[in-house]
Design a protein around this motif. Structure first.
Motif, PDB file in Angstrom:
ATOM      1  N   SER A  37       0.834  -1.212   0.000  1.00 58.91           N
ATOM      2  CA  SER A  37       0.000   0.000   0.000  1.00 58.91           C
ATOM      3  C   SER A  37       0.861   1.251   0.000  1.00 58.91           C
ATOM      4  O   SER A  37       0.618   2.197  -0.768  1.00 58.91           O
ATOM      5  CB  SER A  37      -0.929   0.005   1.213  1.00 58.91           C
ATOM      6  N   VAL A  38       1.866   1.270   0.859  1.00 57.44           N
ATOM      7  CA  VAL A  38       2.746   2.432   0.933  1.00 57.44           C
ATOM      8  C   VAL A  38       3.558   2.578  -0.351  1.00 57.44           C
ATOM      9  O   VAL A  38       3.742   3.689  -0.860  1.00 57.44           O
ATOM     10  CB  VAL A  38       3.669   2.334   2.170  1.00 57.44           C
ATOM     11  N   THR A  39       4.019   1.462  -0.884  1.00 59.20           N
ATOM     12  CA  THR A  39       4.771   1.511  -2.143  1.00 59.20           C
ATOM     13  C   THR A  39       3.916   2.094  -3.256  1.00 59.20           C
ATOM     14  O   THR A  39       4.377   2.941  -4.033  1.00 59.20           O
ATOM     15  CB  THR A  39       5.253   0.099  -2.535  1.00 59.20           C
ATOM     16  N   LEU A  46       3.582   5.925  -2.739  1.00 58.40           N
ATOM     17  CA  LEU A  46       4.804   6.661  -3.062  1.00 58.40           C
ATOM     18  C   LEU A  46       5.092   6.639  -4.561  1.00 58.40           C
ATOM     19  O   LEU A  46       5.602   7.626  -5.114  1.00 58.40           O
ATOM     20  CB  LEU A  46       5.986   6.091  -2.278  1.00 58.40           C
ATOM     21  N   ASP A  47       4.767   5.540  -5.211  1.00 60.57           N
ATOM     22  CA  ASP A  47       4.930   5.484  -6.673  1.00 60.57           C
ATOM     23  C   ASP A  47       4.061   6.529  -7.352  1.00 60.57           C
ATOM     24  O   ASP A  47       4.504   7.247  -8.258  1.00 60.57           O
ATOM     25  CB  ASP A  47       4.556   4.092  -7.200  1.00 60.57           C
ATOM     26  N   ARG A  67       5.428   9.869  -9.269  1.00 63.74           N
ATOM     27  CA  ARG A  67       5.231   9.882 -10.725  1.00 63.74           C
ATOM     28  C   ARG A  67       4.534  11.168 -11.156  1.00 63.74           C
ATOM     29  O   ARG A  67       4.797  11.698 -12.240  1.00 63.74           O
ATOM     30  CB  ARG A  67       4.409   8.671 -11.151  1.00 63.74           C
ATOM     31  N   HIS A  68       3.632  11.673 -10.334  1.00 61.89           N
ATOM     32  CA  HIS A  68       2.878  12.897 -10.659  1.00 61.89           C
ATOM     33  C   HIS A  68       3.150  13.956  -9.585  1.00 61.89           C
ATOM     34  O   HIS A  68       2.218  14.614  -9.115  1.00 61.89           O
ATOM     35  CB  HIS A  68       1.383  12.581 -10.715  1.00 61.89           C
ATOM     36  N   SER A  69       4.392  14.133  -9.230  1.00 58.27           N
ATOM     37  CA  SER A  69       4.713  14.936  -8.038  1.00 58.27           C
ATOM     38  C   SER A  69       4.205  16.372  -8.119  1.00 58.27           C
ATOM     39  O   SER A  69       3.585  16.870  -7.174  1.00 58.27           O
ATOM     40  CB  SER A  69       6.223  14.924  -7.778  1.00 58.27           C
ATOM     41  N   VAL A  73      10.747   7.814   4.147  1.00 57.33           N
ATOM     42  CA  VAL A  73       9.295   7.987   4.124  1.00 57.33           C
ATOM     43  C   VAL A  73       8.609   6.630   4.161  1.00 57.33           C
ATOM     44  O   VAL A  73       7.636   6.419   4.896  1.00 57.33           O
ATOM     45  CB  VAL A  73       8.869   8.783   2.872  1.00 57.33           C
ATOM     46  N   HIS A  74       9.111   5.700   3.382  1.00 52.58           N
ATOM     47  CA  HIS A  74       8.528   4.355   3.345  1.00 52.58           C
ATOM     48  C   HIS A  74       8.593   3.702   4.728  1.00 52.58           C
ATOM     49  O   HIS A  74       7.615   3.111   5.195  1.00 52.58           O
ATOM     50  CB  HIS A  74       9.264   3.503   2.312  1.00 52.58           C
ATOM     51  N   LEU A  75       9.731   3.807   5.384  1.00 47.94           N
ATOM     52  CA  LEU A  75       9.896   3.228   6.715  1.00 47.94           C
ATOM     53  C   LEU A  75       8.935   3.865   7.710  1.00 47.94           C
ATOM     54  O   LEU A  75       8.266   3.164   8.495  1.00 47.94           O
ATOM     55  CB  LEU A  75      11.336   3.404   7.190  1.00 47.94           C
TER      56      LEU A  75
END
Length: 214
Positions: free
Chosen positions: A94-96, A99-100, A104-106, A184-186
């Protein structure tokens, strides 16, 4: 050698044409403030007549609201495609996914969550609030708690709070550069796992006894 200044017009199915216009609007509203983007700009970018933009989306503000909605709303398919593994695996996935998408559309995502040029607008706030509610429901599905009826509102409140953390943390990474993606992921995976495994069981065990009364 010739250089085309606008996309060549092609005959597309209505859904594809609508998607093309929306994709161009997402890009332009991500690059510039609301006031600096016109429906003419979007039509030119999409290679269509301006009237077609109005046909599919209505006025410029209606199109902008759709851009914000697309950028901030978790689609149902994102939850459906999560792996069927254990809780940690599903949270990591979910987190991945989140963040993807935001990386990608930052620029477009950051413009949407900050409502650049439209801060305080009631319609924008409504779209953002609706996206919060959708996120709460879909996150509960993702972590296997959608059927916890007795404490449903408390759980939704916790998930909404977590979603606020996710947005703020992603901004620290994308906008301020204060955090790296692994950091951020952690932070997001560990926090959500702690909420689900430690905080929520305590809330359920307390059976609402600590809930304030009006």
């Amino acid at each position: 050698m010739s250089v085309e200044t606008a996309p060549r017009r092609r005959r597309l199915e209505p859904d594809a044409r609508r998607g093309q216009i929306l994709a161009c609007a997402v890009r332009l509203f991500g690059e510039r403030p609301y006031a600096d983007v016109s429906t003419t700009d979007i039509a030119r970018e999409a290679g269509v007549a301006r009237g077609l933009v109005n046909h599919y989306f209505g006025a410029k503000k209606d199109l902008y609201l759709e851009v914000v909605r697309v950028m901030v709303t978790i689609p149902e398919v994102a939850v459906e495609r999560l792996p069927k593994g254990d809780l940690r695996t599903r949270i990591d996935a979910s987190v991945t996914w989140f963040l993807d998408v935001v990386s990608r559309h930052s620029t477009s995502w950051l413009a949407a969550v900050t409502a650049r040029g439209m801060g305080g607008d009631a319609d924008v706030e409504r779209v953002l609030a609706e996206a919060e509610e959708v996120a709460a429901d879909r996150m509960l599905v993702a972590v296997g708690l959608a059927d916890e009826a007795e404490h449903h509102e408390e759980l939704r409140g916790m998930v909404r709070a977590y979603c606020g953390l996710a947005i703020s943390t992603a901004r620290e990474w994308l906008q301020r550069g204060a955090l790296t993606r692994p950091q951020v992921h952690l932070l997001l995976t560990t926090t959500l796992l702690t909420i689900v495994e430690q905080v929520i069981p305590q809330v359920i065990a307390d059976d609402g006894s600590a809930r304030p009364h009006n």
